[in-house]
Motif scaffolding. Structure first.
Motif, short mmCIF file in Angstrom:
data_model
loop_
_atom_site.label_atom_id
_atom_site.label_comp_id
_atom_site.label_asym_id
_atom_site.label_seq_id
_atom_site.Cartn_x
_atom_site.Cartn_y
_atom_site.Cartn_z
N TYR A 1 -6.56 -0.80 0.87
CA TYR A 1 -6.48 0.53 0.85
C TYR A 1 -6.25 1.27 2.16
O TYR A 1 -6.05 2.29 2.21
CB TYR A 1 -7.38 1.13 -0.11
CG TYR A 1 -7.35 0.85 -1.45
CD1 TYR A 1 -6.28 1.22 -2.52
CD2 TYR A 1 -8.41 -0.06 -2.09
CE1 TYR A 1 -6.29 0.71 -3.75
CE2 TYR A 1 -8.12 -0.44 -3.48
CZ TYR A 1 -7.21 0.09 -4.30
OH TYR A 1 -7.36 -0.59 -5.54
N SER A 2 -6.51 0.46 3.37
CA SER A 2 -6.13 0.92 4.56
C SER A 2 -5.95 -0.29 5.57
O SER A 2 -5.66 -1.51 5.08
CB SER A 2 -7.65 1.55 5.08
OG SER A 2 -8.71 0.33 5.28
N GLU B 1 0.54 5.10 0.75
CA GLU B 1 -0.34 6.11 1.47
C GLU B 1 0.15 7.54 1.15
O GLU B 1 1.28 7.77 1.05
CB GLU B 1 -0.48 5.97 2.95
CG GLU B 1 -0.87 4.31 3.40
CD GLU B 1 -0.37 4.22 4.63
OE1 GLU B 1 -1.14 3.32 5.35
OE2 GLU B 1 0.56 4.73 5.18
N TYR B 2 -0.90 8.39 0.86
CA TYR B 2 -0.74 9.57 0.10
C TYR B 2 -1.22 10.68 1.35
O TYR B 2 -2.23 10.62 1.94
CB TYR B 2 -1.38 10.01 -1.07
CG TYR B 2 -0.67 9.46 -2.29
CD1 TYR B 2 0.50 10.02 -2.87
CD2 TYR B 2 -1.07 8.02 -2.57
CE1 TYR B 2 1.04 9.36 -4.02
CE2 TYR B 2 -0.42 7.27 -3.80
CZ TYR B 2 0.50 8.03 -4.42
OH TYR B 2 1.14 7.51 -5.52
N PRO C 1 4.16 8.24 -2.11
CA PRO C 1 3.72 7.56 -1.25
C PRO C 1 4.85 6.79 -0.44
O PRO C 1 6.01 6.74 -0.85
CB PRO C 1 3.00 6.45 -2.29
CG PRO C 1 3.91 6.36 -3.13
CD PRO C 1 4.31 7.56 -3.72
N SER D 1 3.84 5.56 8.31
CA SER D 1 2.40 5.13 8.08
C SER D 1 1.72 5.56 9.09
O SER D 1 0.63 6.14 8.87
CB SER D 1 2.03 3.81 7.60
OG SER D 1 0.86 3.36 7.30
N PRO E 1 -4.91 13.97 4.80
CA PRO E 1 -5.16 12.60 4.03
C PRO E 1 -5.47 12.70 2.89
O PRO E 1 -6.63 13.25 2.40
CB PRO E 1 -5.81 12.00 5.13
CG PRO E 1 -5.78 12.70 6.47
CD PRO E 1 -5.77 14.19 5.99
N ALA F 1 -5.40 6.34 -0.80
CA ALA F 1 -4.13 5.35 -1.05
C ALA F 1 -4.12 4.70 -2.14
O ALA F 1 -5.22 4.54 -3.09
CB ALA F 1 -3.92 4.69 0.42
N ARG G 1 0.89 -1.29 -0.04
CA ARG G 1 -0.08 -0.11 0.04
C ARG G 1 0.83 1.25 -0.11
O ARG G 1 1.76 1.46 0.69
CB ARG G 1 -0.99 0.08 1.23
CG ARG G 1 -1.85 1.11 1.25
CD ARG G 1 -2.83 0.93 2.37
NE ARG G 1 -2.39 1.19 3.80
CZ ARG G 1 -2.23 0.06 4.41
NH1 ARG G 1 -2.87 -1.32 3.79
NH2 ARG G 1 -1.76 -0.08 5.51
#
Length: 399
Positions: free
Chosen positions: A278-279, A224-225, A267, A315, A339, A342, A222
């Motif tokens: 995605y989480s 994350e952005y 990311p 993260s 946030p 992702a 994953r």
């Protein structure tokens, strides 16, 4: 008339369908996508960067197809009135210890015949006034685009040429019957002469349904952005990247001004606990079992434990995330980050724990399986499709 079935409605699957109908106008092409919309996974969660091809080993498939793909993608977007901008980017060394790697990257880029220049800190600030560095590599041919819009145009063009796109259609089995490929789906059978598997995160699973033992297994990571708050977007004019660690396929957290004017940050790269995880809360027990029993992943984890722990800590902490970005642009603070959605990268890992570095395309009689196509696959998609279709059986296959 040759019949083709393409599994996957992401950018590679759609580009392949588009290429087939361009090259073989009489072909019958069906695209199968399990989601109710196109570009639902890797393509739709992409950073939107048209990569130049700096990072890839000269002579590799990635290097060849990315360099050509960056040009053909810009041409396609221009032809189809899709907003695109060739803005260039900076890869910045934030301390003296990174300069040798930056010079190595410059040599690789030159070997890949790319328009790049090594510049000093003062010239870097002419491009990005807020950046902090001791030196940088300016890559002129990097661009930005919305790859979801590209998919819409590819699908529209393919359908106008006669291709059929079936959404909400999950592949459940694949059988070779004589010269035919029988694809069983949640909405009925599709019979074709040639199968092209472009299923992305599910590509190794689809290959197994077809009786193929993949030479590598897909492991989901994953990414994350965050986004910069609108009032802080002026910190970034274009694209600012760190010098990557050559041991890993990930480029490190970076700052990217998107085609809509927003600025994405990231990311990072953490192990996802589901193919479409995605989480942290998205957990697939079957995928978990596959990860735990994957010897290649265990070997990779032992080799890079410290790196993995760093990514997990980042993260879980917006402050750590902001600190990583502040190495590039000191003005970025934790309060500047919002946030954002992702993405999940399908990374092929060999049984010895090695990361598959190049695109991995496996051919079987009347089948093609795209088993590793992470970044720069979106950039390279039109050329990956050209490469695939150029090696497919031609229209002489038919009923």
């Amino acid at each position: 008339m040759a019949r083709f079935v393409v599994v996957g409605g992401g950018i590679i699957g759609l580009a392949t369908a588009y290429r087939i109908v361009q090259d073989q106008p009489d072909a019958e092409v069906t695209v199968l996508e399990k989601e109710p919309r196109l570009a639902a996974h890797q393509t739709g969660h992409n950073s939107g960067v048209i990569h130049a091809g700096v990072y890839y080993r000269p002579g590799s498939l990635k290097a060849q197809l990315c360099r050509a793909g960056s040009r053909s993608m810009v041409d396609f977007c221009t032809e189809h009135d899709i907003p695109v901008r060739v803005c260039g980017k900076l890869i910045v060394a934030t301390d003296e210890s990174e300069l040798p790697r930056l010079r190595d990257l410059h040599e690789r880029a030159v070997a890949n015949d790319l328009p790049v220049r090594l510049i000093d800190a003062a010239e870097a600030r002419e491009h990005e006034p807020a950046v902090r560095c001791v030196g940088a590599l300016h890559v002129a041919s990097t661009g930005i685009v919305d790859f979801t819009e590209v998919c819409t145009a590819l699908a529209r063009s393919a359908e106008l040429a006669g291709a059929r796109i079936r959404l909400g259609t999950r592949v459940t089995g694949i059988l070779t019957r004589g010269d035919e490929q029988v694809v069983r789906t949640s909405t009925g059978e599709v019979v074709a002469d040639v199968l092209v598997n472009c299923a992305g995160l599910q590509a190794d699973r689809v290959a197994r349904l077809a009786g193929v033992v993949p030479p590598a297994r897909i492991v989901p990571f994953r990414g994350e952005y965050y986004e910069l708050r609108p009032d802080r977007r002026d910190l970034v004019r274009g694209l600012i990247y760190p010098v990557p660690d050559p041991r890993f396929p990930f480029l490190g957290v970076h700052l990217t001004r998107m085609i809509d004017g927003s600025v994405h940050a990231g990311p990072n790269a953490v192990l996802a606990l589901a193919r479409e995880g995605y989480s942290w809360g998205r957990i697939d027990p079957a995928e978990m079992f596959g990860l735990v029993t994957n010897p290649g992943l265990w070997r990779l984890a032992r080799r890079h434990l410290r790196y993995g722990l760093t990514e997990v800590r980042r993260s879980l902490s917006r402050r750590r995330f902001a600190m990583s970005l502040a190495r590039l642009v000191p003005g970025v603070t934790e309060q500047d980050l919002v946030p954002a959605a992702a993405g999940v990268r399908a990374q092929a890992i060999a049984s010895d724990g090695g990361l598959v570095d190049d695109f991995l395309i496996v051919h079987r009689p009347r089948q093609v399986h795209v088993l590793n196509a992470p970044s720069p696959a979106a950039t390279s998609s039109l050329e990956i499709a050209r490469h695939i279709v150029g090696q497919l059986p031609s229209a002489r296959i038919g009923r």
